[in-house]
Design a protein around this motif. Structure first.
Motif, short mmCIF file in Angstrom:
data_model
loop_
_atom_site.label_atom_id
_atom_site.label_comp_id
_atom_site.label_asym_id
_atom_site.label_seq_id
_atom_site.Cartn_x
_atom_site.Cartn_y
_atom_site.Cartn_z
N LEU A 102 7.94 -4.76 5.41
CA LEU A 102 8.34 -4.70 4.00
C LEU A 102 9.21 -3.49 3.78
CD1 LEU A 102 4.84 -5.23 2.32
CD2 LEU A 102 6.33 -6.93 3.32
N PRO A 159 12.35 -1.75 0.63
CA PRO A 159 13.37 -2.05 -0.38
C PRO A 159 14.67 -2.52 0.26
CG PRO A 159 13.06 0.33 -0.16
CD PRO A 159 11.99 -0.33 0.67
N ASN A 160 15.56 -3.06 -0.54
CA ASN A 160 16.89 -3.44 -0.05
C ASN A 160 17.51 -2.27 0.68
OD1 ASN A 160 17.32 -5.21 -3.10
ND2 ASN A 160 17.17 -6.15 -1.11
N LYS A 215 15.40 -3.25 7.58
CA LYS A 215 14.54 -4.29 8.17
C LYS A 215 15.35 -5.27 9.02
CE LYS A 215 13.18 -5.67 4.08
NZ LYS A 215 14.00 -4.79 3.23
N GLU A 220 12.96 -12.92 5.68
CA GLU A 220 12.81 -13.41 4.30
C GLU A 220 12.78 -14.94 4.25
OE1 GLU A 220 15.00 -11.40 1.30
OE2 GLU A 220 15.27 -9.62 2.53
N THR A 226 9.87 -10.50 7.61
CA THR A 226 10.21 -9.58 6.51
C THR A 226 10.07 -10.36 5.21
OG1 THR A 226 12.56 -10.08 6.18
CG2 THR A 226 12.01 -8.55 7.96
N THR A 227 9.61 -9.70 4.19
CA THR A 227 9.54 -10.34 2.88
C THR A 227 9.57 -9.29 1.78
OG1 THR A 227 8.27 -11.81 1.43
CG2 THR A 227 6.99 -10.43 2.92
N HIS A 228 10.06 -9.69 0.62
CA HIS A 228 9.97 -8.82 -0.55
C HIS A 228 8.81 -9.23 -1.44
CE1 HIS A 228 13.59 -6.45 -0.03
NE2 HIS A 228 14.24 -7.55 0.31
N TYR A 229 8.13 -10.33 -1.05
CA TYR A 229 7.04 -10.83 -1.88
C TYR A 229 5.71 -10.19 -1.44
CZ TYR A 229 10.41 -14.40 -3.28
OH TYR A 229 11.52 -15.05 -3.75
N GLU A 271 1.86 -3.63 -4.12
CA GLU A 271 3.09 -3.19 -4.79
C GLU A 271 2.98 -1.71 -5.20
OE1 GLU A 271 4.71 -6.01 -7.47
OE2 GLU A 271 5.95 -4.51 -8.48
N THR A 296 21.64 -11.30 -0.47
CA THR A 296 20.42 -11.84 -1.07
C THR A 296 20.75 -12.99 -2.01
OG1 THR A 296 19.46 -9.66 -0.96
CG2 THR A 296 18.38 -11.22 -2.41
#
Ligand SMILES: Nc1ncnc2c1ncn2[C@@H]1O[C@H](COP(=O)(O)OP(=O)(O)OP(=O)(O)O)[C@@H](O)[C@H]1O
Length: 285
Positions: free
Chosen positions: A44, A46-47, A51, A169, A200-203, A253, A277
């Motif tokens: 995980l 941030p942009n 990653k 993602e 990888t994920t942003h969730y 989070e 993205t």
């Protein structure tokens, strides 16, 4: 499931001091990371955290200019083909061809990955079944929903029976039901084969629910690592020590924000990140 050529007990992925720069910018900056055999490991951050760059070094798509990356004990620098044979990769970018059927898309990957000719038809059918696309296999991919496209890309990566599946993602831009579908299919294949998964994920909810361990990456390095519970409890303990604890246990989070700080909102990422993205989200949406 180990193979005779693997060093005994090798980790699925071992990065030591990995660094990669684009010009003067250090995208990956001394990354130490171990993914154990059989686990689902979430990366995980941030942009712009680095990653994708790190993952591309693991897949051998980028060279390793500094440090070392091993996949099941094989050095990505010296043993590139051995590494490639062991892994399946679902990149952020579209890897399915809209003008081919689902079956043709997977068959193409079977040829590229040298699946023996005699086994190809069955292996393609098996991969399509594994992601729930058997009934739609002979339709053009252009007619698939975003969730089906992502599952097709998963089948493409699975057809070579990889021991390590790397997903960048995998659920971006998908609705909650399609997201669950992708994870359920990954889980079923993993249960059947013991495959290792690096994702990888942003969730955060996905990381919490589906990953055995997660690493929080920020500015090219790992800043926190553990099971989701360990990370939450660690922040809870730090908050108690600082006298800032609340009644509720921190979320993943909260941990993420604690690690990445203000970099989350305005420092990390750039136009290229946003464009990439959005492009991904648009085509799967
Ligand atoms: N081809 C490139 N040329 C120049 N800079 C790049 C390139 N690819 C990545 N970068 C830069 O390297 C850094 C890390 O990018 P990377 O894509 O690895 O991050 P990420 O954590 O995967 O981000 P995201 O979550 O947005 O996918 C960023 O600052 C990015 O702008």
């Amino acid at each position: 499931m180990t193979r005779d050529t693997d060093p005994p007990q090798a980790d699925a992925v071992a990065c030591t001091g990995l660094a990669y720069a684009f010009g003067a910018a250090n995208a990956v900056d001394g990354l130490d990371l171990t993914v154990r055999q059989g686990e689902v490991f979430g990366l995980l951050g941030p942009n712009g955290a680095g990653k994708t760059t790190a993952i591309r070094c693991v897949t051998t798509l980028l060279p390793v200019p500094a440090g070392m990356v091993r996949v099941f004990g094989h050095d990505t620098a010296g043993d590139r083909m051995a590494v490639r044979r062991l892994l399946g990769y679902v990149p952020q970018q579209l890897s399915a061809d809209a003008g081919l059927t689902g079956r043709e898309n997977v068959a193409l990957f079977a040829r590229v990955f040298d699946v023996p000719r005699r086994e190809r038809a069955e292996r393609v059918a098996q991969a399509l079944r594994a992601v729930g696309l058997a009934d739609a296999a002979d339709r053009l991919a252009a007619t698939y929903s975003g969730g089906m496209v992502r599952r097709l890309e998963l089948a493409q990566a699975l057809v070579s029976a990889p021991r390590l599946l790397i997903l960048d993602e995998p659920t971006i831009g998908l609705d909650p039901i399609a997201r669950t579908g992708v994870w359920e299919h990954i889980g079923a294949v993993r249960a059947a084969t013991g495959m290792t998964v690096l994702v990888t994920t942003h969730y955060m909810d996905e990381a919490d629910q589906y990953c055995d361990r997660v690493a929080l990456m920020h500015r090219g390095r790992i800043r926190a690592l553990g099971t989701p519970d360990e990370l939450r409890e660690g922040l809870g303990a730090r908050r108690r020590a600082a006298g800032t604890a609340t009644d509720t246990l921190p979320t993943l989070e909260d941990v993420f924000r604690d690690v990445a700080g203000s970099g989350l909102d305005d420092e990390a990422g750039d136009f290229r990140d946003v464009r990439s993205t959005r492009r991904t989200a648009r085509r799967v949406g």
